[in-house]
Design a protein around this motif. Structure first.
Motif, PDB file in Angstrom:
ATOM      1  N   THR A  22       0.813  -1.220   0.000  1.00 53.23           N
ATOM      2  CA  THR A  22       0.000   0.000   0.000  1.00 53.23           C
ATOM      3  C   THR A  22       0.843   1.265   0.000  1.00 53.23           C
ATOM      4  OG1 THR A  22      -1.700  -1.186   1.255  1.00 53.23           O
ATOM      5  CG2 THR A  22      -1.860   1.219   1.191  1.00 53.23           C
ATOM      6  N   ASN A  23       1.907   1.266   0.801  1.00 50.31           N
ATOM      7  CA  ASN A  23       2.601   2.527   1.081  1.00 50.31           C
ATOM      8  C   ASN A  23       4.030   2.627   0.557  1.00 50.31           C
ATOM      9  OD1 ASN A  23       0.438   3.662   2.735  1.00 50.31           O
ATOM     10  ND2 ASN A  23       0.977   2.069   4.228  1.00 50.31           N
ATOM     11  N   HIS A  24       4.605   1.538   0.104  1.00 53.34           N
ATOM     12  CA  HIS A  24       6.039   1.581  -0.206  1.00 53.34           C
ATOM     13  C   HIS A  24       6.377   1.084  -1.615  1.00 53.34           C
ATOM     14  CE1 HIS A  24       6.827   2.599   3.980  1.00 53.34           C
ATOM     15  NE2 HIS A  24       6.010   1.607   4.314  1.00 53.34           N
ATOM     16  N   THR A  25       5.405   1.012  -2.500  1.00 46.32           N
ATOM     17  CA  THR A  25       5.682   0.580  -3.874  1.00 46.32           C
ATOM     18  C   THR A  25       5.446   1.692  -4.892  1.00 46.32           C
ATOM     19  OG1 THR A  25       3.429  -0.285  -4.115  1.00 46.32           O
ATOM     20  CG2 THR A  25       5.124  -1.836  -3.384  1.00 46.32           C
ATOM     21  N   ARG A  26       5.146   2.883  -4.412  1.00 47.59           N
ATOM     22  CA  ARG A  26       4.760   3.954  -5.343  1.00 47.59           C
ATOM     23  C   ARG A  26       5.884   4.343  -6.297  1.00 47.59           C
ATOM     24  NH1 ARG A  26       4.636   6.609  -0.291  1.00 47.59           N
ATOM     25  NH2 ARG A  26       2.379   6.370  -0.296  1.00 47.59           N
ATOM     26  N   ASP A  27       7.136   4.119  -5.887  1.00 46.81           N
ATOM     27  CA  ASP A  27       8.261   4.488  -6.749  1.00 46.81           C
ATOM     28  C   ASP A  27       8.718   3.338  -7.641  1.00 46.81           C
ATOM     29  OD1 ASP A  27       8.393   7.080  -5.734  1.00 46.81           O
ATOM     30  OD2 ASP A  27       9.675   6.466  -4.053  1.00 46.81           O
ATOM     31  N   PHE A  30       7.670  -1.162 -12.319  1.00 45.63           N
ATOM     32  CA  PHE A  30       7.375  -2.409 -13.012  1.00 45.63           C
ATOM     33  C   PHE A  30       6.683  -3.409 -12.101  1.00 45.63           C
ATOM     34  CE2 PHE A  30      11.127  -0.652 -15.225  1.00 45.63           C
ATOM     35  CZ  PHE A  30      10.541  -0.443 -16.460  1.00 45.63           C
ATOM     36  N   LEU A  31       5.576  -3.929 -12.577  1.00 45.66           N
ATOM     37  CA  LEU A  31       4.750  -4.846 -11.801  1.00 45.66           C
ATOM     38  C   LEU A  31       5.473  -6.151 -11.507  1.00 45.66           C
ATOM     39  CD1 LEU A  31       2.086  -5.568 -10.481  1.00 45.66           C
ATOM     40  CD2 LEU A  31       1.187  -6.172 -12.744  1.00 45.66           C
ATOM     41  N   ASP A  32       6.282  -6.651 -12.443  1.00 46.31           N
ATOM     42  CA  ASP A  32       6.972  -7.923 -12.194  1.00 46.31           C
ATOM     43  C   ASP A  32       7.930  -7.811 -11.017  1.00 46.31           C
ATOM     44  OD1 ASP A  32       8.262  -6.206 -14.179  1.00 46.31           O
ATOM     45  OD2 ASP A  32       9.847  -7.718 -14.238  1.00 46.31           O
ATOM     46  N   ASN A  33       8.570  -6.647 -10.850  1.00 51.09           N
ATOM     47  CA  ASN A  33       9.457  -6.452  -9.706  1.00 51.09           C
ATOM     48  C   ASN A  33       8.664  -6.427  -8.398  1.00 51.09           C
ATOM     49  OD1 ASN A  33      11.649  -6.294 -11.417  1.00 51.09           O
ATOM     50  ND2 ASN A  33      11.655  -4.067 -11.496  1.00 51.09           N
ATOM     51  N   ILE A  34       7.531  -5.740  -8.415  1.00 50.03           N
ATOM     52  CA  ILE A  34       6.676  -5.696  -7.220  1.00 50.03           C
ATOM     53  C   ILE A  34       6.215  -7.098  -6.850  1.00 50.03           C
ATOM     54  CG2 ILE A  34       4.445  -4.891  -6.335  1.00 50.03           C
ATOM     55  CD1 ILE A  34       4.827  -2.357  -8.000  1.00 50.03           C
ATOM     56  N   PHE A  35       5.809  -7.870  -7.855  1.00 50.38           N
ATOM     57  CA  PHE A  35       5.279  -9.209  -7.602  1.00 50.38           C
ATOM     58  C   PHE A  35       6.359 -10.109  -6.994  1.00 50.38           C
ATOM     59  CE2 PHE A  35       3.662 -13.431  -9.072  1.00 50.38           C
ATOM     60  CZ  PHE A  35       2.447 -13.392  -8.396  1.00 50.38           C
ATOM     61  N   ALA A  36       7.572 -10.049  -7.527  1.00 52.98           N
ATOM     62  CA  ALA A  36       8.655 -10.865  -6.988  1.00 52.98           C
ATOM     63  C   ALA A  36       8.985 -10.468  -5.553  1.00 52.98           C
ATOM     64  CB  ALA A  36       9.888 -10.736  -7.882  1.00 52.98           C
ATOM     65  N   LEU A 177      -5.279  -3.217  -6.793  1.00 53.87           N
ATOM     66  CA  LEU A 177      -5.087  -1.778  -7.005  1.00 53.87           C
ATOM     67  C   LEU A 177      -3.688  -1.474  -7.537  1.00 53.87           C
ATOM     68  CD1 LEU A 177      -6.801  -0.359  -3.780  1.00 53.87           C
ATOM     69  CD2 LEU A 177      -7.647  -0.183  -6.132  1.00 53.87           C
ATOM     70  N   VAL A 178      -2.687  -2.078  -6.916  1.00 54.35           N
ATOM     71  CA  VAL A 178      -1.301  -1.831  -7.326  1.00 54.35           C
ATOM     72  C   VAL A 178      -1.080  -2.302  -8.761  1.00 54.35           C
ATOM     73  CG1 VAL A 178       1.087  -2.511  -6.900  1.00 54.35           C
ATOM     74  CG2 VAL A 178      -0.381  -1.880  -4.985  1.00 54.35           C
ATOM     75  N   SER A 179      -1.609  -3.474  -9.093  1.00 53.39           N
ATOM     76  CA  SER A 179      -1.410  -3.999 -10.444  1.00 53.39           C
ATOM     77  C   SER A 179      -2.190  -3.202 -11.478  1.00 53.39           C
ATOM     78  CB  SER A 179      -1.808  -5.477 -10.504  1.00 53.39           C
ATOM     79  OG  SER A 179      -3.177  -5.666 -10.199  1.00 53.39           O
ATOM     80  N   GLU A 180      -3.383  -2.721 -11.124  1.00 53.56           N
ATOM     81  CA  GLU A 180      -4.158  -1.962 -12.103  1.00 53.56           C
ATOM     82  C   GLU A 180      -3.479  -0.649 -12.453  1.00 53.56           C
ATOM     83  OE1 GLU A 180      -8.691  -0.680 -13.242  1.00 53.56           O
ATOM     84  OE2 GLU A 180      -8.298  -1.441 -11.222  1.00 53.56           O
ATOM     85  N   ILE A 181      -2.897  -0.001 -11.462  1.00 53.33           N
ATOM     86  CA  ILE A 181      -2.187   1.255 -11.729  1.00 53.33           C
ATOM     87  C   ILE A 181      -1.038   1.011 -12.704  1.00 53.33           C
ATOM     88  CG2 ILE A 181      -0.671   2.998 -10.708  1.00 53.33           C
ATOM     89  CD1 ILE A 181      -2.422   2.713  -8.145  1.00 53.33           C
TER      90      ILE A 181
END
Length: 398
Positions: A22-27, A30-36, A177-181
């Protein structure tokens, strides 16, 4: 540790993963990096994820979707594109993705039990072979009813317990939400690359959207037009005409992009492309693109000939000069393109290819940039509509 304490620890830790999403992925772009990173954090939170996938339906002219796959021990996820015809293949039919797309709210498969008692599909056999024991898949809901898919698998004996499943489910709304953005950002970029080209798309995303904004660019300009298209479109079935046009544009466009050109627009059966002279080999690259396009057209005509279709021919006009590169149009509808006398000259030269019977005509101004590097045939000076002085022209047959 009792089961209650275990669930308490997991609940507290998976809350940390939710907070991070929610709070620490805004920067993170790339979604694949967030997912990993999310999967690694889930492991640290006590949820024994060993494999996870994210299946996304995307808007792309070539691909139906993409699959992001993370496996234990990997810092990065793998991305695979999915063809439009995947739904007709065995890898999809009867798969968890098939069931989710058909409306299932959850797929849960005990991979430890006798395979004959469970769902039958190659993906389950693959996971069993990897030592995985439990698998779960859920729809990932985006706005306006769009459904994507997220899956998790473990090798824990007995599979995921109730606390693990609850912790994973808690992530789904935030992951959606994160993935849709990220998907909408990627969609915007893809659509701009598809309709205006990569360079213009980057400028637009950077804020170059004001009418009249632009810059002067010195470039080699190429205008290509298909011959006898009116006759073809009048006499051929619509679907055949579209298929033929797509084949022709593939043959011409792919070499342009491969050699560093920027296709700014398709105009019916024609196209406009530029090779900015900020690249020292721009003019040579343009002629290499023409050479490759002619080879591709020869191959296309051989294929069309086998289907009883008439061979296709094109005319290309090439000039070099300063162009205004930017936003032009009405208050509500803009076109990111190039204009100027140099563009007009390229267009007139393309028209002259019909009259002179030479498929590729170059102006003297362009020919001077490639003198000695390519074999050009001087075809004399010719009057060009809209220009007061005759123009010295060269043909290129490479």
């Amino acid at each position: 540790m009792t089961q209650d304490n275990s669930e308490s620890v997991i609940t507290q830790s998976d809350g940390d993963v939710v907070d991070w999403l929610t709070n620490h992925t805004r920067d993170e772009r790339f979604l694949d990096n967030i997912f990993a990173q999310m999967c690694v954090r889930l492991q640290r939170a006590g949820i024994p994820v060993k494999r996870a996938t994210l299946h996304l339906l995307i808007h792309h002219p070539q691909w139906l979707g993409a699959r992001i796959l993370w496996a234990d021990g990997k810092r990065e996820a793998d991305i695979a594109r999915v063809d439009y015809d995947v739904r007709e293949r065995s890898e999809y039919i009867g798969s968890p993705a098939n069931e989710i797309h058909d409306g299932a709210a959850e797929i849960r498969e005990n991979l430890e039990r006798d395979p004959s008692l469970g769902r039958r599909h190659a993906v389950y056999d693959e996971m069993r072979a990897q030592g995985l024991t439990d698998y779960v898949a859920w729809p990932l809901y985006h706005t306006l009813g769009k459904r994507h898919i997220v899956t998790f698998a473990t090798d824990r004996r007995g599979g995921f317990d109730d606390a693990h499943i609850a912790g994973l489910q808690k992530l789904l709304p935030v992951l959606a939400l994160v993935s849709e953005i990220r998907m909408k950002n990627r969609l915007a970029r893809t659509l701009l690359e598809t309709y205006v080209g990569s360079h213009a798309g980057e400028l637009i995303l950077a804020g170059a959207t004001r009418r009249g904004s632009g810059t002067t660019v010195r470039a080699a300009i190429m205008i290509c037009d298909l011959r006898d298209f009116t006759k073809i479109s009048d006499n051929w079935p619509r679907d055949d005409v579209i298929d033929l046009l797509n084949g022709y544009f593939d043959a011409v466009s792919d070499p342009i992009v491969r050699h560093g050109g920027e296709i700014l627009k398709f105009m019916g059966d024609g196209l406009l492309a530029i090779f900015p002279l900020s690249e020292p080999q721009a003019c040579a690259n343009l002629l290499h693109a023409v050479t490759d396009a002619r080879k591709a057209m020869t191959a296309l005509n051989e294929k069309n000939g086998e289907a009883g279709r008439t061979p296709l021919n094109f005319g290309i006009g090439v000039h070099v000069g300063d162009v205004m590169y930017g936003n032009i149009g009405s208050r509500a509808r803009l076109d990111f393109t190039v204009i100027g006398p140099a563009v007009n000259m390229a267009s007139r030269l393309e028209a002259l290819t019909k009259q002179l019977g030479r498929p590729v005509l170059l102006s003297r101004a362009f020919a001077d940039h490639v003198a000695g590097a390519f074999e050009l045939d001087r075809v004399g000076e010719h009057s060009v509509r809209g220009f007061s002085e005759p123009i010295e022209l060269f043909a290129y047959d490479g």
